[in-house]
Design a protein around this motif. Structure first.
Motif, short mmCIF file in Angstrom:
data_model
loop_
_atom_site.label_atom_id
_atom_site.label_comp_id
_atom_site.label_asym_id
_atom_site.label_seq_id
_atom_site.Cartn_x
_atom_site.Cartn_y
_atom_site.Cartn_z
N TRP A 34 0.82 -1.20 0.00
CA TRP A 34 0.00 0.00 0.00
C TRP A 34 0.86 1.26 0.00
CZ3 TRP A 34 -4.37 1.80 -1.45
CH2 TRP A 34 -5.47 0.96 -1.55
N MET A 35 1.95 1.26 0.75
CA MET A 35 2.84 2.43 0.76
C MET A 35 3.43 2.67 -0.62
SD MET A 35 4.88 2.29 4.31
CE MET A 35 4.26 1.12 5.48
N ILE A 36 3.84 1.60 -1.28
CA ILE A 36 4.39 1.72 -2.63
C ILE A 36 3.32 2.25 -3.59
CG2 ILE A 36 5.27 0.41 -4.61
CD1 ILE A 36 6.69 -1.41 -2.53
N TYR A 37 2.12 1.69 -3.49
CA TYR A 37 1.05 2.15 -4.37
C TYR A 37 0.71 3.61 -4.11
CZ TYR A 37 -3.34 3.03 -6.57
OH TYR A 37 -4.32 3.60 -7.34
N LEU A 38 0.60 4.00 -2.84
CA LEU A 38 0.25 5.39 -2.53
C LEU A 38 1.34 6.35 -2.99
CD1 LEU A 38 -1.44 5.02 0.95
CD2 LEU A 38 -2.52 5.57 -1.23
N ALA A 39 2.61 5.97 -2.87
CA ALA A 39 3.69 6.82 -3.37
C ALA A 39 3.61 6.95 -4.89
CB ALA A 39 5.04 6.24 -2.95
N ALA A 40 3.37 5.85 -5.58
CA ALA A 40 3.26 5.89 -7.04
C ALA A 40 2.03 6.68 -7.48
CB ALA A 40 3.21 4.48 -7.61
N ALA A 41 0.90 6.48 -6.80
CA ALA A 41 -0.32 7.21 -7.14
C ALA A 41 -0.15 8.70 -6.84
CB ALA A 41 -1.51 6.64 -6.38
N GLY A 42 0.52 9.02 -5.74
CA GLY A 42 0.79 10.43 -5.44
C GLY A 42 1.65 11.08 -6.51
N CYS A 43 2.66 10.36 -6.99
CA CYS A 43 3.50 10.89 -8.08
C CYS A 43 2.68 11.04 -9.36
CB CYS A 43 4.70 9.98 -8.32
SG CYS A 43 5.91 10.06 -6.98
N ALA A 44 1.83 10.05 -9.65
CA ALA A 44 0.98 10.14 -10.84
C ALA A 44 0.02 11.32 -10.74
CB ALA A 44 0.19 8.85 -11.03
N TRP A 45 -0.53 11.56 -9.55
CA TRP A 45 -1.42 12.70 -9.38
C TRP A 45 -0.67 14.02 -9.53
CZ3 TRP A 45 -2.34 16.99 -6.38
CH2 TRP A 45 -3.57 17.59 -6.58
N LEU A 46 0.56 14.08 -9.03
CA LEU A 46 1.35 15.31 -9.20
C LEU A 46 1.67 15.56 -10.67
CD1 LEU A 46 3.77 15.14 -6.15
CD2 LEU A 46 1.90 16.75 -6.53
N VAL A 47 1.94 14.50 -11.42
CA VAL A 47 2.16 14.66 -12.87
C VAL A 47 0.88 15.17 -13.53
CG1 VAL A 47 2.58 13.38 -15.01
CG2 VAL A 47 4.05 13.01 -13.01
N TRP A 48 -0.27 14.60 -13.16
CA TRP A 48 -1.55 15.05 -13.71
C TRP A 48 -1.80 16.52 -13.34
CZ3 TRP A 48 -4.87 14.13 -17.31
CH2 TRP A 48 -6.15 14.67 -17.24
N TRP A 49 -1.50 16.88 -12.11
CA TRP A 49 -1.66 18.26 -11.63
C TRP A 49 -0.81 19.21 -12.48
CZ3 TRP A 49 2.02 21.10 -8.49
CH2 TRP A 49 1.52 22.30 -8.02
N LYS A 50 0.43 18.80 -12.74
CA LYS A 50 1.32 19.64 -13.56
C LYS A 50 0.84 19.68 -15.01
CE LYS A 50 4.99 22.13 -13.70
NZ LYS A 50 4.94 23.46 -13.12
N MET A 51 0.35 18.56 -15.53
CA MET A 51 -0.13 18.52 -16.92
C MET A 51 -1.35 19.41 -17.13
SD MET A 51 0.29 14.50 -17.88
CE MET A 51 -0.89 14.60 -19.19
N THR A 52 -2.19 19.55 -16.11
CA THR A 52 -3.41 20.34 -16.25
C THR A 52 -3.26 21.76 -15.71
OG1 THR A 52 -4.24 19.47 -14.16
CG2 THR A 52 -4.93 18.34 -16.18
N SER A 53 -2.09 22.12 -15.24
CA SER A 53 -1.91 23.45 -14.66
C SER A 53 -1.99 24.56 -15.71
CB SER A 53 -0.59 23.53 -13.90
OG SER A 53 0.50 23.36 -14.78
N TRP A 54 -1.85 24.24 -16.97
CA TRP A 54 -1.93 25.26 -18.02
C TRP A 54 -3.37 25.69 -18.31
CZ3 TRP A 54 -4.90 24.16 -22.22
CH2 TRP A 54 -5.21 22.83 -22.42
N ILE A 55 -4.34 24.93 -17.84
CA ILE A 55 -5.75 25.27 -18.09
C ILE A 55 -6.09 26.52 -17.28
CG2 ILE A 55 -8.14 24.49 -17.91
CD1 ILE A 55 -7.10 21.62 -18.13
#
Length: 134
Positions: A18-39
């Motif tokens: 679960w810790m590994i998954y949450l770290a990976a999901a958190g990184c994926a969400w940060l990438v999504w956050w950065k990808m959509t920050s131009w909107i």
């Protein structure tokens, strides 16, 4: 998560996964956050953040009678693509419930923020003496 008569994971392995998954999901969400920050429109950008957060971070029970949890999106994808079980309807129901609660919470937050901005604008107008009341 039973294989025969023994558990697939013991408790420390389960928590590490679960810790590994949450770290990976958190990184994926940060990438999504950065990808959509131009909107430029916050009322488009922030709901997109919310949808991805719910999809990434919603856990559901693997077997309804067991205590083991897994990410809802992963269970849905495994059951749908690999036809490993019959949990699609249950998982979609739990994802829809989580999404509904998150959207209602976001609407309350957005309404509060809009009210706050409106109230602060009126306070500023009154403080500067530009108010042309009756």
């Amino acid at each position: 998560m039973l294989t025969g008569d023994r558990l697939m994971f013991n408790e420390p392995e389960y928590q590490i996964m679960w810790m590994i998954y949450l770290a990976a999901a958190g990184c994926a969400w940060l990438v999504w956050w950065k990808m959509t920050s131009w909107i430029p429109l916050w009322y488009v950008r922030e709901p997109l953040w919310l949808v991805v957060a719910v999809l990434l971070f919603t856990p559901v029970r693997v077997v309804p009678t067991e205590v083991w949890l897994a990410p809802a999106t992963m269970i849905f994808l495994l059951d749908t693509v690999l036809d490993t079980g019959d949990n699609e309807a249950r998982v979609l129901g739990e994802l829809a419930l989580a999404m509904g609660i998150a959207v209602l919470g976001y609407f309350a937050f957005a309404a509060g923020r809009a009210g706050w901005k409106h109230w602060r604008k009126q306070q500023t107008v009154h403080a500067k003496g530009h108010y042309k009341g009756r």
